[in-house]
Design a protein around this motif. Sequence first.
Motif, PDB file in Angstrom:
ATOM      1  N   THR A 170       0.836  -1.214   0.000  1.00 45.68           N
ATOM      2  CA  THR A 170       0.000   0.000   0.000  1.00 45.68           C
ATOM      3  C   THR A 170       0.867   1.259   0.000  1.00 45.68           C
ATOM      4  N   LEU A 229       1.323   4.074  -3.019  1.00 46.51           N
ATOM      5  CA  LEU A 229       1.056   5.489  -2.740  1.00 46.51           C
ATOM      6  C   LEU A 229       2.246   6.358  -3.127  1.00 46.51           C
ATOM      7  N   LEU A 283      -2.811  10.920  -1.369  1.00 45.38           N
ATOM      8  CA  LEU A 283      -3.562  10.630  -2.595  1.00 45.38           C
ATOM      9  C   LEU A 283      -3.736  11.855  -3.488  1.00 45.38           C
ATOM     10  N   GLU A 292      -8.717   4.573  -6.847  1.00 46.56           N
ATOM     11  CA  GLU A 292      -9.020   5.235  -5.568  1.00 46.56           C
ATOM     12  C   GLU A 292      -9.887   4.336  -4.689  1.00 46.56           C
ATOM     13  N   LEU A 301      -7.618   1.523  -3.241  1.00 45.35           N
ATOM     14  CA  LEU A 301      -6.716   2.022  -2.184  1.00 45.35           C
ATOM     15  C   LEU A 301      -7.474   2.370  -0.908  1.00 45.35           C
TER      16      LEU A 301
END
Lengths: 98, 239
Positions: B7, B11, B75, B213, B216
């Motif tokens: 993750t 990112l 993000l 999106e 995530l």
Amino acid sequence: MTKTKRITLWVGIAVVAAVLFQIGMADTLSLFDGTDDQSVEVIQQIDASFEPIFEPFWEPGSDKAETLLFALQTLIGVGIIGAYIIYSEKRKKAKACK
Amino acid sequence: MKKIFVTLSVLLIANTQLNAMHIAEGFLPAKWSILWWIAFIPFLLVGFNKLKKMINEVPQAKILYAVVGAFVFVLSSLKLPSLAGSSSHLTGIAMGALLFGASSMSIIGIIVLLFQALLLAHGGITTLGANAFSMAVVGAFVAVGIYKLAASLKAPQWLSIFLAAFFSDLCIYMCTSVQLAMAFQSEANTIMDNTIKFLSVFALSQLPLAIIEGILTVLFYQLITRYNSEEIKLLSKLN
């Protein structure tokens, strides 16, 4: 190696790898136009006489500088998330010890 | 552990120079800049009071709020290549809206947008009200609405979160299109004509990114549930 140290190490590796990747790939990915640049073009098509009412105080001198500034924003966010993971792991461990 | 690493890596690695979503500095006529500021300020005040109340009731939620703020920070700095040779970025606003309520995200929204406007010359002060309204108000309220709708239809929680983030992201860009369409309407260019033109820029690029999106946000929700399930339960009662 403790779990917390392992997480810290992985987060550190991810950060370093990401920064190197961003700098290396900046030129390639800059070939993709941003949608806000495209929307400015649409504004100019709709109303060619429109002049921006205000200019930014300053702008990064180059694409690389902009890349690095946005990387800074990412790093601040990831740094907080990384600190949260480490703190939460410690808290979890302390709870388990009780 | 692997999930956390993957993750964080996604990112981070996705970030490069960013050019997307925000209405650029100066690119709204003055009356529209003022109007969007006026529209945004009540949400900011309500959000501040709501957040204060929630943190008083659940003091541990302070850390959680910082973390969802960091998620938006990360993000909203991600530029991803998309269809038609363009690029755009994610917003991360749904996560916090689901935990703290829609209006609470107005504070994070304005902090992130102010940071980008002042330090990165991205977006702008004159367009801050409009950008904050689309991202932190429309995006947040759509996320909460879709989540509640999906939950009422007995969708699994992961799917409800995915859909909330997916539609939140899409609606932010739709709102930006409408904001620009309204500002540049004329006899020759109606709001509808303009909206179609701006949507043709934003919508196609944003569709695959909205899926990313969603994914995530589901992953990140699982991560914080692992550590803060008690706080999340308390916050959901307050919401």
